[in-house]
Design a protein around this motif. Structure first.
Motif, PDB file in Angstrom:
ATOM      1  N   UNK A 136      28.500  28.356 -51.341  1.00 29.79           N
ATOM      2  CA  UNK A 136      28.283  26.922 -51.183  1.00 29.79           C
ATOM      3  C   UNK A 136      29.295  26.237 -52.094  1.00 29.79           C
ATOM      4  N   UNK A 137      29.997  25.242 -51.577  1.00 29.84           N
ATOM      5  CA  UNK A 137      30.991  24.517 -52.376  1.00 29.84           C
ATOM      6  C   UNK A 137      30.397  23.176 -52.795  1.00 29.84           C
ATOM      7  N   UNK A 138      30.074  23.049 -54.081  1.00 29.20           N
ATOM      8  CA  UNK A 138      29.435  21.843 -54.612  1.00 29.20           C
ATOM      9  C   UNK A 138      30.473  21.026 -55.378  1.00 29.20           C
ATOM     10  N   UNK A 139      30.609  19.748 -55.013  1.00 28.75           N
ATOM     11  CA  UNK A 139      31.656  18.917 -55.604  1.00 28.75           C
ATOM     12  C   UNK A 139      31.291  17.444 -55.468  1.00 28.75           C
ATOM     13  N   UNK A 140      31.954  16.629 -56.245  1.00 30.13           N
ATOM     14  CA  UNK A 140      31.821  15.182 -56.103  1.00 30.13           C
ATOM     15  C   UNK A 140      32.854  14.691 -55.099  1.00 30.13           C
ATOM     16  N   UNK A 141      32.447  13.815 -54.207  1.00 25.21           N
ATOM     17  CA  UNK A 141      33.382  13.280 -53.216  1.00 25.21           C
ATOM     18  C   UNK A 141      34.590  12.607 -53.874  1.00 25.21           C
ATOM     19  N   UNK A 142      34.454  12.195 -55.134  1.00 29.27           N
ATOM     20  CA  UNK A 142      35.566  11.560 -55.840  1.00 29.27           C
ATOM     21  C   UNK A 142      36.752  12.504 -56.001  1.00 29.27           C
ATOM     22  N   UNK A 166      33.768  17.762 -62.421  1.00 25.61           N
ATOM     23  CA  UNK A 166      34.620  16.759 -63.053  1.00 25.61           C
ATOM     24  C   UNK A 166      33.717  15.707 -63.685  1.00 25.61           C
ATOM     25  N   UNK A 167      34.292  14.669 -64.276  1.00 32.17           N
ATOM     26  CA  UNK A 167      33.473  13.663 -64.967  1.00 32.17           C
ATOM     27  C   UNK A 167      32.526  12.946 -64.017  1.00 32.17           C
ATOM     28  N   UNK A 168      32.916  12.795 -62.737  1.00 32.93           N
ATOM     29  CA  UNK A 168      32.062  12.077 -61.787  1.00 32.93           C
ATOM     30  C   UNK A 168      30.903  12.940 -61.292  1.00 32.93           C
ATOM     31  N   UNK A 169      31.035  14.259 -61.365  1.00 30.20           N
ATOM     32  CA  UNK A 169      29.984  15.162 -60.888  1.00 30.20           C
ATOM     33  C   UNK A 169      28.671  14.883 -61.602  1.00 30.20           C
ATOM     34  N   UNK A 170      28.754  14.632 -62.909  1.00 29.00           N
ATOM     35  CA  UNK A 170      27.552  14.430 -63.717  1.00 29.00           C
ATOM     36  C   UNK A 170      26.875  13.094 -63.445  1.00 29.00           C
TER      37      UNK A 170
END
Length: 252
Positions: A12-18, A73-77
């Motif tokens: 599963x690839x978990x990421x922020x759309x940013x 990344x910083x936006x993930x949190x």
């Protein structure tokens, strides 16, 4: 609403759309070039699906896959859905492969300090993607390295190539060429046996081919690329029971 058909994925690839356009899409493309099967929300959710309901179904299945790749990344949190995914992975004790994108371990929130004890890969720019992908591929191979033998290949040329490589203790471009030649010989033997490769086989062969192509493109070999190619070759030799008196020491 249609249901997402949850077929067999690797990660599963978990990421922020940013991060999608800046690095995530390139990272995904490289991983998929090695035949890793990724579940990515932008591509795996069919039109007309109840997104929340179906992604929840997928998240419940990830614990049975090889794991989850986290691009942190910083936006993930700051993303509620990202943190929900992470919480589920931790609760289910899913294998987690964290990639810190312009982050350090000190940037991980206290609530998720457990991640600080996990080996991570650091990404600053797209130049670091190869390193991160190698780390993921290495983990993949370690997770499936005990996959059962399914054929035995015995051919004098193949035996000679393997023994020549085994007794050559250099880690230079010549050694990678030898690895590539062995893999090609195995493929030819399998074609004669009319063997149909599964996805695990394709991943092993693609690691060696892609690293060989990288050697020609860069005109030098990174030690990590060589070691990963050697590991992939070791898995191939064991999978097809090639020169059994030699390959047991390949990983040492």
């Amino acid at each position: 609403m249609d249901e997402i058909q949850i077929s067999e994925y690797d990660f599963f690839f978990s990421y922020s759309r940013d991060t999608y356009s800046s690095i995530a899409i390139e990272l995904i493309d490289v991983l998929e070039a090695y035949h890793l099967r990724l579940w990515v929300d932008k591509t795996e959710v069919p039109l007309g699906c109840d997104v929340c309901k179906n992604i929840n179904n997928v998240l419940n299945e990830v614990q049975y896959w090889k794991g989850a790749i986290l691009l942190l990344d910083h936006s993930y949190w700051k993303k509620e859905w990202c943190l929900k995914e992470l919480d589920i992975f931790l609760q289910q004790k899913t294998k987690i492969l964290p990639l810190l994108y312009n982050q350090n371990k000190s940037d991980i929130p206290a609530k998720y300090s457990i991640l600080k004890g996990i080996n991570v890969a650091y990404l600053r720019t797209s130049k670091d993607i190869n390193f991160a992908v190698n780390k993921i591929l290495d983990q993949y191979l370690k997770l499936v390295k005990k996959k059962e033998k399914i054929l035995s290949i015995n051919h004098p040329i193949l035996t000679a190539l393997v023994k020549d490589f085994y007794y050559c203790h250099t880690n230079d471009f010549t050694s990678l060429i030898k690895i590539s030649n062995i893999a090609k010989c195995i493929e030819l033997c399998l074609q004669k046996k009319e063997y149909i490769a599964d996805n695990y086989d394709r991943i092993l062969f693609s690691i060696i081919k892609n690293k060989m192509n990288g050697l020609f493109a860069k005109e030098h070999i990174d030690r990590q690329d060589f070691l990963l190619s050697k590991f992939a070759l070791s898995c191939l030799l064991k999978r097809f029971n090639v020169v059994s008196d030699v390959f047991n020491d390949f990983e040492n």
